[in-house]
Design a protein around this motif. Structure first.
Motif, PDB file in Angstrom:
ATOM      1  N   ALA A   1      30.789  57.006  37.207  1.00 49.27           N
ATOM      2  CA  ALA A   1      31.500  56.680  35.966  1.00 49.27           C
ATOM      3  C   ALA A   1      31.092  55.295  35.471  1.00 49.27           C
ATOM      4  N   LYS A   2      31.487  54.995  34.240  1.00 45.61           N
ATOM      5  CA  LYS A   2      31.189  53.667  33.686  1.00 45.61           C
ATOM      6  C   LYS A   2      32.068  52.617  34.348  1.00 45.61           C
ATOM      7  N   GLY A   3      31.794  51.366  34.026  1.00 46.67           N
ATOM      8  CA  GLY A   3      32.539  50.259  34.617  1.00 46.67           C
ATOM      9  C   GLY A   3      33.999  50.240  34.206  1.00 46.67           C
ATOM     10  N   LEU A   4      34.794  49.521  34.960  1.00 46.02           N
ATOM     11  CA  LEU A   4      36.237  49.410  34.723  1.00 46.02           C
ATOM     12  C   LEU A   4      36.584  48.020  34.222  1.00 46.02           C
ATOM     13  N   GLN A   5      37.708  47.908  33.565  1.00 44.88           N
ATOM     14  CA  GLN A   5      38.233  46.615  33.147  1.00 44.88           C
ATOM     15  C   GLN A   5      39.354  46.213  34.111  1.00 44.88           C
ATOM     16  N   PRO A   6      39.708  44.921  34.168  1.00 46.80           N
ATOM     17  CA  PRO A   6      40.705  44.448  35.130  1.00 46.80           C
ATOM     18  C   PRO A   6      42.039  45.200  35.122  1.00 46.80           C
ATOM     19  N   ALA A   7      42.495  45.653  33.967  1.00 46.99           N
ATOM     20  CA  ALA A   7      43.771  46.376  33.916  1.00 46.99           C
ATOM     21  C   ALA A   7      43.706  47.708  34.660  1.00 46.99           C
ATOM     22  N   ASN A   8      42.485  48.200  34.932  1.00 47.04           N
ATOM     23  CA  ASN A   8      42.312  49.489  35.590  1.00 47.04           C
ATOM     24  C   ASN A   8      41.914  49.397  37.061  1.00 47.04           C
ATOM     25  N   ILE A   9      41.922  48.189  37.604  1.00 40.15           N
ATOM     26  CA  ILE A   9      41.554  47.983  39.011  1.00 40.15           C
ATOM     27  C   ILE A   9      42.768  47.395  39.730  1.00 40.15           C
ATOM     28  N   LEU A  10      43.287  48.117  40.704  1.00 43.10           N
ATOM     29  CA  LEU A  10      44.454  47.645  41.449  1.00 43.10           C
ATOM     30  C   LEU A  10      44.008  46.927  42.720  1.00 43.10           C
ATOM     31  N   VAL A  11      44.491  45.697  42.884  1.00 43.35           N
ATOM     32  CA  VAL A  11      44.243  44.914  44.092  1.00 43.35           C
ATOM     33  C   VAL A  11      45.602  44.499  44.632  1.00 43.35           C
ATOM     34  N   MET A  12      45.861  44.781  45.909  1.00 40.30           N
ATOM     35  CA  MET A  12      47.131  44.398  46.516  1.00 40.30           C
ATOM     36  C   MET A  12      46.880  43.488  47.706  1.00 40.30           C
ATOM     37  N   THR A  13      47.786  42.528  47.861  1.00 40.94           N
ATOM     38  CA  THR A  13      47.715  41.593  48.968  1.00 40.94           C
ATOM     39  C   THR A  13      49.135  41.343  49.470  1.00 40.94           C
ATOM     40  N   PHE A  14      49.297  40.458  50.431  1.00 39.17           N
ATOM     41  CA  PHE A  14      50.596  40.293  51.065  1.00 39.17           C
ATOM     42  C   PHE A  14      51.474  39.194  50.483  1.00 39.17           C
ATOM     43  N   THR A  15      50.896  38.087  50.047  1.00 36.00           N
ATOM     44  CA  THR A  15      51.730  36.958  49.627  1.00 36.00           C
ATOM     45  C   THR A  15      51.474  36.580  48.172  1.00 36.00           C
ATOM     46  N   ASP A  16      52.462  35.926  47.562  1.00 31.19           N
ATOM     47  CA  ASP A  16      52.302  35.458  46.183  1.00 31.19           C
ATOM     48  C   ASP A  16      51.169  34.445  46.086  1.00 31.19           C
ATOM     49  N   ALA A  17      51.054  33.572  47.073  1.00 27.52           N
ATOM     50  CA  ALA A  17      49.981  32.575  47.066  1.00 27.52           C
ATOM     51  C   ALA A  17      48.610  33.255  47.120  1.00 27.52           C
ATOM     52  N   ALA A  18      48.481  34.284  47.936  1.00 31.04           N
ATOM     53  CA  ALA A  18      47.210  35.008  48.032  1.00 31.04           C
ATOM     54  C   ALA A  18      46.898  35.718  46.719  1.00 31.04           C
ATOM     55  N   THR A  19      47.925  36.211  46.045  1.00 29.80           N
ATOM     56  CA  THR A  19      47.731  36.881  44.760  1.00 29.80           C
ATOM     57  C   THR A  19      47.167  35.910  43.735  1.00 29.80           C
ATOM     58  N   ALA A  20      47.753  34.733  43.639  1.00 32.51           N
ATOM     59  CA  ALA A  20      47.285  33.730  42.676  1.00 32.51           C
ATOM     60  C   ALA A  20      45.861  33.289  42.998  1.00 32.51           C
ATOM     61  N   GLU A  21      45.579  33.052  44.276  1.00 27.49           N
ATOM     62  CA  GLU A  21      44.231  32.633  44.663  1.00 27.49           C
ATOM     63  C   GLU A  21      43.210  33.725  44.372  1.00 27.49           C
ATOM     64  N   LEU A  22      43.559  34.946  44.699  1.00 25.67           N
ATOM     65  CA  LEU A  22      42.650  36.075  44.485  1.00 25.67           C
ATOM     66  C   LEU A  22      42.341  36.247  42.996  1.00 25.67           C
ATOM     67  N   ARG A  23      43.355  36.133  42.160  1.00 26.62           N
ATOM     68  CA  ARG A  23      43.163  36.265  40.715  1.00 26.62           C
ATOM     69  C   ARG A  23      42.168  35.208  40.211  1.00 26.62           C
ATOM     70  N   GLU A  24      42.331  33.967  40.630  1.00 22.04           N
ATOM     71  CA  GLU A  24      41.448  32.891  40.169  1.00 22.04           C
ATOM     72  C   GLU A  24      40.044  33.026  40.743  1.00 22.04           C
ATOM     73  N   ARG A  25      39.936  33.419  41.997  1.00 25.09           N
ATOM     74  CA  ARG A  25      38.610  33.563  42.604  1.00 25.09           C
ATOM     75  C   ARG A  25      37.846  34.731  41.982  1.00 25.09           C
ATOM     76  N   ILE A  26      38.536  35.808  41.654  1.00 25.19           N
ATOM     77  CA  ILE A  26      37.872  36.939  40.998  1.00 25.19           C
ATOM     78  C   ILE A  26      37.440  36.540  39.586  1.00 25.19           C
ATOM     79  N   ARG A  27      38.320  35.838  38.868  1.00 23.40           N
ATOM     80  CA  ARG A  27      37.960  35.364  37.523  1.00 23.40           C
ATOM     81  C   ARG A  27      36.700  34.484  37.588  1.00 23.40           C
ATOM     82  N   LEU A  28      36.659  33.574  38.543  1.00 27.63           N
ATOM     83  CA  LEU A  28      35.511  32.688  38.703  1.00 27.63           C
ATOM     84  C   LEU A  28      34.248  33.482  39.026  1.00 27.63           C
ATOM     85  N   ARG A  29      34.359  34.454  39.921  1.00 27.38           N
ATOM     86  CA  ARG A  29      33.179  35.246  40.300  1.00 27.38           C
ATOM     87  C   ARG A  29      32.678  36.084  39.132  1.00 27.38           C
TER      88      ARG A  29
END
Length: 194
Positions: free
Chosen positions: A43-71
């Motif tokens: 299939a074609k590529g996905l946009q962020p609203a269509n990709i689910l990423v789950m983690t354990f802590t609020d801090a990890a969620t914030a870090e993951l969001r910023e690191r993915i944005r940077l990448r």
């Protein structure tokens, strides 16, 4: 067992288990870039609203969001540089990823990555309890649950408070449950049902 970021299947269930500091966030960000580009998928590529990423802590969620944005931003700039024929600081993952696409696809890859980086505020990156809460409120009518729910960090405090109240105060309407004097203030005899 070594993990190859370019060949890990992006369909079905994949589990990545690793200790702290072993590159889980780097790996997730790289896989996210592949999902946005549609690399390794029919299939074609996905946009962020269509990709689910789950983690354990609020801090990890914030870090993951910023690191993915940077990448995503780094990958977009990388593809821009490749289109312009400029050399960039070597990045083994992005170099291999670039080779997976024909040069005439590079401008589209850069555009998709720029759009995804700008759309990260809509990204579905949650803690497990945050995602559960969102699903319960989104489907409140289907689940027969409340529209608004509160996550209790310390449920023992409310449990203690409720357990110390008289049962009548919890289940009866206030006009029946709230009596100051439980003896018979009017001197009436209680009704007997013999």
């Amino acid at each position: 067992m070594s993990l190859n970021l370019l060949t890990l299947p992006l369909s079905g269930r994949q589990i990545i288990e690793a200790s702290a500091g072993t590159g889980k966030t780097f790996t997730l960000a790289a896989l996210y870039v592949r999902l946005v580009l549609g690399h390794g998928r029919a299939a074609k590529g996905l946009q962020p609203a269509n990709i689910l990423v789950m983690t354990f802590t609020d801090a990890a969620t914030a870090e993951l969001r910023e690191r993915i944005r940077l990448r995503l931003h780094q990958a977009a700039l990388w593809f821009d540089a490749q289109v312009a024929g400029r050399t960039s600081k070597p990045d083994p993952f992005l170099l291999d990823l670039t080779e997976a696409f024909a040069p005439d696809q590079w401008p589209q890859c850069a555009a998709q990555l720029h759009l995804a980086a700008q759309s990260m505020d809509e990204a579905a990156i949650y803690t497990i309890h945050g995602w559960s809460r969102r699903m319960l409120s989104s489907f409140a009518l289907h689940s027969r649950d409340l529209f608004e729910q509160t996550h209790l960090d310390n449920p023992s405090r409310i449990t203690t408070s409720v357990s110390q109240r008289p049962l009548a105060a919890l289940v009866l309407p206030p006009r029946f449950a709230a009596t100051k004097n439980t003896s018979n203030p009017a001197g009436r005899r209680p009704a007997s049902f013999a």
